[in-house]
Motif scaffolding. Structure first.
Motif, PDB file in Angstrom:
ATOM      1  N   LEU A 180       0.819  -1.214   0.000  1.00 28.45           N
ATOM      2  CA  LEU A 180       0.000   0.000   0.000  1.00 28.45           C
ATOM      3  C   LEU A 180       0.855   1.268   0.000  1.00 28.45           C
ATOM      4  O   LEU A 180       0.469   2.285  -0.579  1.00 28.45           O
ATOM      5  N   LEU A 181       2.013   1.193   0.631  1.00 30.22           N
ATOM      6  CA  LEU A 181       2.864   2.370   0.757  1.00 30.22           C
ATOM      7  C   LEU A 181       3.480   2.789  -0.570  1.00 30.22           C
ATOM      8  O   LEU A 181       3.937   3.927  -0.702  1.00 30.22           O
ATOM      9  N   PHE A 182       3.474   1.909  -1.554  1.00 32.61           N
ATOM     10  CA  PHE A 182       4.186   2.190  -2.795  1.00 32.61           C
ATOM     11  C   PHE A 182       3.257   2.440  -3.983  1.00 32.61           C
ATOM     12  O   PHE A 182       3.739   2.660  -5.087  1.00 32.61           O
ATOM     13  N   VAL A 183       1.962   2.414  -3.772  1.00 31.45           N
ATOM     14  CA  VAL A 183       1.036   2.682  -4.875  1.00 31.45           C
ATOM     15  C   VAL A 183       0.731   4.174  -4.928  1.00 31.45           C
ATOM     16  O   VAL A 183       0.906   4.889  -3.925  1.00 31.45           O
ATOM     17  N   PRO A 184       0.274   4.702  -6.053  1.00 29.38           N
ATOM     18  CA  PRO A 184      -0.087   6.121  -6.146  1.00 29.38           C
ATOM     19  C   PRO A 184      -1.167   6.493  -5.142  1.00 29.38           C
ATOM     20  O   PRO A 184      -2.002   5.656  -4.772  1.00 29.38           O
ATOM     21  N   ASP A 185      -1.159   7.746  -4.718  1.00 30.07           N
ATOM     22  CA  ASP A 185      -2.086   8.197  -3.675  1.00 30.07           C
ATOM     23  C   ASP A 185      -3.543   7.976  -4.054  1.00 30.07           C
ATOM     24  O   ASP A 185      -4.366   7.646  -3.194  1.00 30.07           O
ATOM     25  N   ASP A 186      -3.886   8.160  -5.326  1.00 32.35           N
ATOM     26  CA  ASP A 186      -5.289   8.022  -5.714  1.00 32.35           C
ATOM     27  C   ASP A 186      -5.761   6.570  -5.711  1.00 32.35           C
ATOM     28  O   ASP A 186      -6.959   6.297  -5.811  1.00 32.35           O
ATOM     29  N   MET A 187      -4.837   5.625  -5.577  1.00 32.43           N
ATOM     30  CA  MET A 187      -5.198   4.213  -5.525  1.00 32.43           C
ATOM     31  C   MET A 187      -5.186   3.649  -4.109  1.00 32.43           C
ATOM     32  O   MET A 187      -5.680   2.538  -3.876  1.00 32.43           O
ATOM     33  N   LYS A 188      -4.647   4.402  -3.162  1.00 28.46           N
ATOM     34  CA  LYS A 188      -4.448   3.856  -1.821  1.00 28.46           C
ATOM     35  C   LYS A 188      -5.761   3.452  -1.157  1.00 28.46           C
ATOM     36  O   LYS A 188      -5.856   2.389  -0.546  1.00 28.46           O
ATOM     37  N   ARG A 189      -6.772   4.305  -1.259  1.00 27.46           N
ATOM     38  CA  ARG A 189      -8.012   3.987  -0.557  1.00 27.46           C
ATOM     39  C   ARG A 189      -8.770   2.837  -1.223  1.00 27.46           C
ATOM     40  O   ARG A 189      -9.486   2.094  -0.544  1.00 27.46           O
ATOM     41  N   TRP A 190      -8.612   2.665  -2.538  1.00 26.51           N
ATOM     42  CA  TRP A 190      -9.208   1.504  -3.183  1.00 26.51           C
ATOM     43  C   TRP A 190      -8.503   0.225  -2.741  1.00 26.51           C
ATOM     44  O   TRP A 190      -9.152  -0.793  -2.469  1.00 26.51           O
ATOM     45  N   LEU A 191      -7.185   0.263  -2.677  1.00 23.85           N
ATOM     46  CA  LEU A 191      -6.436  -0.896  -2.202  1.00 23.85           C
ATOM     47  C   LEU A 191      -6.755  -1.167  -0.745  1.00 23.85           C
ATOM     48  O   LEU A 191      -6.797  -2.327  -0.309  1.00 23.85           O
ATOM     49  N   PHE A 192      -7.000  -0.093   0.025  1.00 22.18           N
ATOM     50  CA  PHE A 192      -7.362  -0.264   1.422  1.00 22.18           C
ATOM     51  C   PHE A 192      -8.613  -1.127   1.543  1.00 22.18           C
ATOM     52  O   PHE A 192      -8.690  -2.012   2.403  1.00 22.18           O
ATOM     53  N   VAL A 193      -9.600  -0.880   0.683  1.00 24.71           N
ATOM     54  CA  VAL A 193     -10.839  -1.660   0.728  1.00 24.71           C
ATOM     55  C   VAL A 193     -10.558  -3.133   0.446  1.00 24.71           C
ATOM     56  O   VAL A 193     -11.091  -4.033   1.110  1.00 24.71           O
ATOM     57  N   VAL A 194      -9.700  -3.393  -0.543  1.00 27.58           N
ATOM     58  CA  VAL A 194      -9.337  -4.780  -0.868  1.00 27.58           C
ATOM     59  C   VAL A 194      -8.661  -5.452   0.319  1.00 27.58           C
ATOM     60  O   VAL A 194      -8.983  -6.599   0.684  1.00 27.58           O
ATOM     61  N   LEU A 195      -7.722  -4.750   0.947  1.00 29.09           N
ATOM     62  CA  LEU A 195      -7.015  -5.317   2.096  1.00 29.09           C
ATOM     63  C   LEU A 195      -7.944  -5.493   3.287  1.00 29.09           C
ATOM     64  O   LEU A 195      -7.811  -6.459   4.051  1.00 29.09           O
ATOM     65  N   LEU A 196      -8.874  -4.575   3.451  1.00 28.45           N
ATOM     66  CA  LEU A 196      -9.865  -4.708   4.522  1.00 28.45           C
ATOM     67  C   LEU A 196     -10.649  -6.004   4.363  1.00 28.45           C
ATOM     68  O   LEU A 196     -10.828  -6.770   5.318  1.00 28.45           O
ATOM     69  N   LEU A 197     -11.125  -6.265   3.148  1.00 31.60           N
ATOM     70  CA  LEU A 197     -11.885  -7.496   2.898  1.00 31.60           C
ATOM     71  C   LEU A 197     -11.015  -8.733   3.091  1.00 31.60           C
ATOM     72  O   LEU A 197     -11.486  -9.760   3.603  1.00 31.60           O
ATOM     73  N   ALA A 198      -9.742  -8.621   2.716  1.00 27.71           N
ATOM     74  CA  ALA A 198      -8.828  -9.756   2.907  1.00 27.71           C
ATOM     75  C   ALA A 198      -8.631 -10.050   4.387  1.00 27.71           C
ATOM     76  O   ALA A 198      -8.620 -11.216   4.806  1.00 27.71           O
ATOM     77  N   GLU A 199      -8.475  -8.994   5.187  1.00 34.85           N
ATOM     78  CA  GLU A 199      -8.320  -9.179   6.631  1.00 34.85           C
ATOM     79  C   GLU A 199      -9.551  -9.861   7.228  1.00 34.85           C
ATOM     80  O   GLU A 199      -9.432 -10.776   8.045  1.00 34.85           O
ATOM     81  N   LEU A 200     -10.733  -9.415   6.815  1.00 32.55           N
ATOM     82  CA  LEU A 200     -11.967 -10.008   7.336  1.00 32.55           C
ATOM     83  C   LEU A 200     -12.126 -11.462   6.924  1.00 32.55           C
ATOM     84  O   LEU A 200     -12.778 -12.249   7.626  1.00 32.55           O
ATOM     85  N   ALA A 201     -11.534 -11.824   5.784  1.00 35.12           N
ATOM     86  CA  ALA A 201     -11.681 -13.190   5.291  1.00 35.12           C
ATOM     87  C   ALA A 201     -10.782 -14.180   6.023  1.00 35.12           C
ATOM     88  O   ALA A 201     -11.080 -15.386   6.033  1.00 35.12           O
ATOM     89  N   VAL A 202      -9.698 -13.712   6.631  1.00 37.66           N
ATOM     90  CA  VAL A 202      -8.739 -14.633   7.261  1.00 37.66           C
ATOM     91  C   VAL A 202      -9.401 -15.521   8.323  1.00 37.66           C
ATOM     92  O   VAL A 202      -9.256 -16.755   8.273  1.00 37.66           O
TER      93      VAL A 202
END
Length: 388
Positions: free
Chosen positions: A161-183
């Motif tokens: 997440l730290l290395f993607v463009p700023d405008d993509m960070k919050r979209w990636l955040f949503v993906v990672l959020l769902l991944a965390e919930l799935a564990v």
């Protein structure tokens, strides 16, 4: 003890209660919650509710998820020996680093410090799951290894997440959020990690008290600062009184039912545990809303009266609705009892348009909600302890 093999604790253990270490762990989260609330206040008072709510949700998710993972692991594997305490200390250090990065993440979309703190927390938890796996066999060992693997994969995602463009960070955040919930959902397939229902309910209840306590603390500081600078007692006293009534009613309503009786398996526990994200977040946001109302009353907030009122009413209504959805509806008898909290949430929202006394009106709605719930449950023979 210096060292104890990390075997699973019995879910039927009598008199299981929160430990002093767990209470200390919870208190350390107050710092992060306060930081998130302060940034929400600033955004709302400046007239940026959309960005404020989204930023608050993202930041609060990290706080809640780290706390929740520790809580459920502790319910299953808390051996309270030296390695366990050291691992918990590392997680606490991660919480404090995360809290230090909240303002940058919120204001500048700079997640470097926050993600660093989050990774510190999760590395310690991964070590705990690996330790549990080393002491388990069969399906229990497999589940522990799944948890550890899932944590590692998600943390690699947060680093990315730290290395993607700023405008993509919050979209990636949503993906990672769902991944965390799935564990947990994936790890628990084929084997339910043992957890103690009464212990879990107590832990969630204690964190709810901390959240509501933070609300009172934030509102008190706001009122004190306003009085010191403006002496606007006639405007501030109704807000202070209404805020206190709202928080007291929220406490009463949350603890009105014996929730441990409902949690019998993961089928009930996972939705209940996940749903508390909105209970905790809305509970803390009530305090932020009261601060906004205070700032508006003394002319510091650049928003309308309706917007200032909504800062209190929306999280209060959401809290009432989520407590009904997760808690109260499982213990209600008949339509009248089931409607108490949903109707109260709607009436609370309607208070948004009641002018300068909106917070006081909402507080009175909370009191009336408790009184009506208590009356209905008593008449139904449920007793005062399950009121509301």
């Amino acid at each position: 003890m210096a060292y104890t093999p990390m075997s699973a604790r019995s879910p039927y253990e009598p008199h299981r209660a929160a430990t002093p270490l767990e209470l200390f762990f919870d208190l350390c989260f107050v710092v992060a919650i306060a930081q998130a609330g302060a940034r929400l206040v600033h955004s709302l008072a400046e007239g940026h509710p959309g960005a404020g709510v989204v930023g608050y949700f993202f930041v609060f998710f990290g706080v809640w998820w780290a706390w929740m993972n520790f809580t459920w692991f502790a319910s299953a594997y808390d051996v309270d020996d030296v390695p366990y305490r050291i691992a918990t200390l590392v997680q606490i250090a991660g919480v404090l680093v995360y809290a230090a990065g909240v303002s940058r993440a919120f204001d500048d979309n700079d997640w470097a410090v926050a993600v660093t703190g989050y990774i510190i927390m999760r590395v310690a938890l991964t070590a705990q799951w690996l330790r549990a796996a080393s002491c388990e066999q069969g399906p229990a060992r497999t589940a522990a290894l799944k948890y550890a693997a899932g944590l590692v994969v998600c943390q690699l995602g947060w680093i990315g997440l730290l290395f993607v463009p700023d405008d993509m960070k919050r979209w990636l955040f949503v993906v990672l959020l769902l991944a965390e919930l799935a564990v947990p959902v994936i790890a628990e397939r084929g084997h339910q990690t043992p957890w103690h229902a009464h212990h879990i309910v107590e832990r969630y209840g204690l964190f709810t008290i901390i959240v509501l306590g933070e609300t009172i603390a934030a509102a008190t500081v706001a009122v004190k600062s306003a009085i010191d600078e403006h002496e606007a007692l006639d405007q501030l006293l109704p807000i202070a009184a209404g805020g206190l009534l709202i928080v007291f009613a929220a406490w009463w309503i949350y603890f009105a039912v014996p929730m441990h009786e409902h949690l019998t398996s993961n089928r009930e526990a996972i939705p209940w545990g996940y749903g508390h994200l909105l209970i905790f977040a809305s509970g803390a946001a009530i305090g932020a809303g009261i601060e906004v109302a205070v700032e508006h009353a003394v002319g510091k907030a650049h928003i309308s009266q309706v917007a200032a009122n909504a800062a209190v009413m929306v999280p209060t209504a959401l809290f009432l609705l989520m407590v009904w959805l997760l808690h109260s509806r499982h213990f209600k008898r008949g339509l009248a009892q089931q409607l108490v909290l949903p109707v109260s949430a709607l009436v609370t929202l309607a208070c948004t348009w009641t002018g300068v006394y909106a917070v006081l009106w909402a507080g009175l709605v909370g009191v009336l909600t408790v009184a009506v719930g208590l009356t209905l449950s008593t008449r139904a023979g449920a007793g005062a302890t399950s009121a509301v």
